[in-house]
Structures are given as C-alpha cells and as structure tokens.
Scaffold this motif. Structure first.
Motif, short mmCIF file in Angstrom:
data_model
loop_
_atom_site.label_atom_id
_atom_site.label_comp_id
_atom_site.label_asym_id
_atom_site.label_seq_id
_atom_site.Cartn_x
_atom_site.Cartn_y
_atom_site.Cartn_z
N ARG A 42 0.84 -1.20 0.00
CA ARG A 42 0.00 0.00 0.00
C ARG A 42 0.87 1.26 0.00
O ARG A 42 0.57 2.25 -0.69
CB ARG A 42 -0.93 -0.02 1.21
N GLU A 43 1.95 1.23 0.74
CA GLU A 43 2.84 2.39 0.81
C GLU A 43 3.63 2.58 -0.47
O GLU A 43 3.82 3.72 -0.94
CB GLU A 43 3.79 2.23 2.00
N ALA A 44 4.07 1.46 -1.08
CA ALA A 44 4.92 1.56 -2.27
C ALA A 44 4.12 1.80 -3.55
O ALA A 44 4.63 2.38 -4.51
CB ALA A 44 5.75 0.28 -2.41
N GLY A 45 2.89 1.30 -3.58
CA GLY A 45 2.08 1.40 -4.80
C GLY A 45 2.24 0.20 -5.71
O GLY A 45 1.61 0.13 -6.77
N TYR A 46 3.07 -0.74 -5.32
CA TYR A 46 3.26 -1.99 -6.06
C TYR A 46 3.79 -3.03 -5.09
O TYR A 46 4.25 -2.71 -3.98
CB TYR A 46 4.24 -1.80 -7.23
N ALA A 47 3.71 -4.31 -5.48
CA ALA A 47 4.16 -5.40 -4.62
C ALA A 47 5.33 -6.12 -5.27
O ALA A 47 5.38 -6.28 -6.50
CB ALA A 47 3.02 -6.39 -4.37
N THR A 48 6.24 -6.59 -4.44
CA THR A 48 7.36 -7.41 -4.91
C THR A 48 7.27 -8.77 -4.24
O THR A 48 7.18 -8.87 -3.02
CB THR A 48 8.71 -6.76 -4.56
N ALA A 49 7.27 -9.82 -5.06
CA ALA A 49 7.17 -11.19 -4.55
C ALA A 49 8.39 -11.99 -5.00
O ALA A 49 8.72 -12.01 -6.19
CB ALA A 49 5.89 -11.86 -5.05
N LEU A 50 9.03 -12.64 -4.05
CA LEU A 50 10.21 -13.44 -4.33
C LEU A 50 9.91 -14.92 -4.13
O LEU A 50 9.59 -15.34 -3.01
CB LEU A 50 11.38 -13.02 -3.42
N GLU A 51 9.98 -15.68 -5.22
CA GLU A 51 9.86 -17.15 -5.18
C GLU A 51 8.59 -17.60 -4.46
O GLU A 51 8.59 -18.62 -3.77
CB GLU A 51 11.09 -17.76 -4.51
N GLN A 52 7.49 -16.90 -4.67
CA GLN A 52 6.25 -17.25 -3.98
C GLN A 52 5.54 -18.43 -4.64
O GLN A 52 4.97 -19.27 -3.95
CB GLN A 52 5.32 -16.04 -3.92
N VAL A 53 5.55 -18.49 -5.97
CA VAL A 53 4.90 -19.61 -6.67
C VAL A 53 5.84 -20.35 -7.61
O VAL A 53 5.54 -21.46 -8.03
CB VAL A 53 3.65 -19.14 -7.45
N LEU A 54 6.98 -19.74 -7.93
CA LEU A 54 7.99 -20.40 -8.76
C LEU A 54 9.37 -20.16 -8.17
O LEU A 54 9.75 -19.01 -7.93
CB LEU A 54 7.96 -19.85 -10.20
N PRO A 55 10.14 -21.21 -7.91
CA PRO A 55 11.50 -21.02 -7.41
C PRO A 55 12.32 -20.19 -8.39
O PRO A 55 12.24 -20.35 -9.60
CB PRO A 55 12.04 -22.45 -7.32
N GLY A 56 13.10 -19.27 -7.84
CA GLY A 56 13.99 -18.46 -8.66
C GLY A 56 13.33 -17.29 -9.35
O GLY A 56 13.98 -16.59 -10.13
N GLU A 57 12.04 -17.04 -9.08
CA GLU A 57 11.33 -15.97 -9.78
C GLU A 57 11.13 -14.75 -8.89
O GLU A 57 10.83 -14.87 -7.71
CB GLU A 57 9.97 -16.45 -10.26
N ILE A 58 11.29 -13.58 -9.49
CA ILE A 58 10.88 -12.34 -8.86
C ILE A 58 9.75 -11.76 -9.70
O ILE A 58 9.80 -11.79 -10.93
CB ILE A 58 12.04 -11.32 -8.76
N ALA A 59 8.72 -11.28 -9.04
CA ALA A 59 7.59 -10.69 -9.74
C ALA A 59 7.15 -9.43 -9.02
O ALA A 59 7.14 -9.37 -7.78
CB ALA A 59 6.42 -11.68 -9.82
N ILE A 60 6.83 -8.41 -9.79
CA ILE A 60 6.26 -7.20 -9.22
C ILE A 60 4.87 -7.03 -9.81
O ILE A 60 4.63 -7.35 -10.97
CB ILE A 60 7.12 -5.95 -9.47
N GLY A 61 3.93 -6.56 -8.98
CA GLY A 61 2.54 -6.46 -9.42
C GLY A 61 1.92 -5.15 -9.01
O GLY A 61 2.27 -4.57 -7.98
N ALA A 62 0.98 -4.69 -9.82
CA ALA A 62 0.22 -3.47 -9.52
C ALA A 62 -1.24 -3.72 -9.85
O ALA A 62 -1.56 -4.44 -10.80
CB ALA A 62 0.76 -2.29 -10.32
N ALA A 63 -2.12 -3.11 -9.07
CA ALA A 63 -3.56 -3.33 -9.23
C ALA A 63 -4.14 -2.42 -10.31
O ALA A 63 -3.68 -1.29 -10.51
CB ALA A 63 -4.28 -3.09 -7.91
N ILE A 64 -5.15 -2.93 -10.98
CA ILE A 64 -5.96 -2.15 -11.92
C ILE A 64 -7.30 -1.87 -11.24
O ILE A 64 -7.95 -2.79 -10.74
CB ILE A 64 -6.17 -2.91 -13.24
#
Length: 270
Positions: free
Chosen positions: A205-227
C-alpha cells in the motif's frame, strides 16, 4: 481429489444450498456445468462412471448430459478413445470473454508496449475472490509451460498481483480473503503466516506496487500493480516477472516498477 490452485474449484456447498433455492435457478444447466467443471481438477480423459463418481450425479443423468454436450461440441472423445475430454467449442467462449471484457481490451495494447520496454514476462490477471485468473501472458525468453496458457490461476494471498489488489481493499475485506484462503505453501518461500502477509500488504500500500520473491515459482521475482475500476475498486492486476539468476530484487524493482505502475494507472483511468 485435492484442490489445485492452477484451476478453479467446483461449486461450493453455500452456493448449492442458497442459490439453488431461487426460482430462476435452472438445475439442469448447473448440472451440465458441473460435468464440464470436473475437468478443472483432472488431467486425463474420464469415463462416464468416473464423471458420475466425481460429480456425485447419477450415471444415467451423466450419460444424458454428456450425450447432449457431445452433440453440441462441448465434450468429445479423446483421440485414443480412452474417455471424454472438453471439446473445441469451449474455446469460442474463451475468445468471447477476452474480446468483450473491457479490462482485457483496454489493457492489451498497453501490455504489449510494456513487454517491449521491459523484455521480461508480462501478465494480466483478473481478480476472482481468492484467486487471480490469467487473461493475458506475454512471454520473455524463458518460457515455462504453466506460464504459456491463459486460464491458469494462482492464489491471491501469495502473489504480487494479489498483494496489490489486497492493498486496495479495506482492512476487513482483505483480512476476510486472507482468512478464507487455503494458505498452503507453493514453494519453500511462500508466505503463509497471517501477520507476515498483512505486513506485506501494508508495504505494498505504501509503495504502490508489490514485490514477490519465489512465492509460486522457485527463482522468480515478480512485481505487481492493481488495476482499478471507475469506483476505485481493484478488478485485475498486471505483473512483470523475471529470474533471480539475472536480477537482484533491488535492480529489478528499480528498473521496472515505475513502468509497471504507470501502465496500471493508464489502464485504470476511466
């Protein structure tokens, strides 16, 4: 038959108990959809007896439903004649959803431009209560089988797009989703603790986007933003995903988060 987060789940008892009491509810249609939906949880052809057992419907009822659906092209025999599988006609309805959904239509050219800019995987997912369903998947040079098909889904509670959506909800609604989620770890790094998840949502909420590390795939980084829709409610999310073997989390977010947030805002505008 255990739930699979990559597929939708069958109708739940509350829906069966309440919705079916409505005079407008057509039981025969619901049973036909139950037959089609049972394939969400199965990765092989099914016999009539297996469909009957898995749906809880009588064999004669299943036989009539399957005959009707097969006549209409929604179920067919698999090429090796081992049982029944979904039919080609179902893809017509997938296309109808994609071409008539306003979020997908508006997002598509923006996602293509974002993919050209980041040269990493870009996804669009639609929010459906406890899960996100992928409606667009633009691949990077690293293709993963489960990352190539639309229609796959992931749990809201442990992905970047899900955290972005939860950060746009009121605290009570977000807590309800977390509590109702089957918080089972997908990888050794998946966050499942309620306190840790609430903290992640606060950070998002503070950043305006989320960063997820290896949450559903090992070795993956994903950043997400809401529409957001016109009422400023979250309806979907976009994500950019890369490999931790090529990026540090700091470099990945520094380079791509501003582009991601701008794309989400553009899609969200009325």
């Amino acid at each position: 038959m255990s739930p699979n987060y990559l597929r939708s789940l069958p109708r739940t008892p509350p829906e069966n108990g309440e919705t079916e009491k409505d005079a407008l509810f057509v039981q025969s249609i619901a049973r036909a959809m139950d037959v089609l939906s049972i394939f969400h949880q199965i990765d092989r052809p099914l016999s009539l007896q297996e469909i009957s057992s898995l749906t809880g419907l009588g064999r004669s009822n299943v036989q009539r439903i399957v005959f009707t659906l097969r006549s209409l092209g929604y179920i067919t025999r698999d090429p090796d004649d081992r049982g029944y599988v979904p039919g080609l006609r179902l893809l017509d309805h997938s296309l109808d959803f994609l071409r008539l959904n306003p979020v997908v239509v508006k997002a598509t050219p923006i996602l293509l431009e974002l993919r050209r800019a980041v040269r990493e995987r870009v996804d669009l997912s639609i929010w459906d209560d406890l899960r996100l369903v992928y409606a667009s998947r633009l691949q990077s040079k690293r293709e993963i089988l489960t990352s190539t098909f639309i229609g796959y889904s992931v749990p809201v509670f442990c992905v970047s797009g899900g955290w972005a959506i939860l950060s746009q909800l009121g605290e009570d609604e977000a807590d309800s989703i977390l509590t109702r989620s089957r918080r089972k770890a997908v990888t050794p790094k998946t966050l499942t603790d309620l306190g840790a998840l609430k903290e992640k949502i606060r950070e998002t909420r503070e950043a305006g986007y989320a960063t997820a590390l290896e949450q559903v795939l090992p070795g993956e980084i994903a950043i997400g933003a809401a529409i957001l829709d016109q009422a400023q409610r979250p309806v979907a999310a976009i994500h950019v995903a890369g490999s931790l073997s090529e990026w540090t989390p700091e470099d990945f977010t520094r380079q791509f988060a501003p582009l991601l947030v701008q794309a989400a805002r553009t899609i969200s505008r009325g």
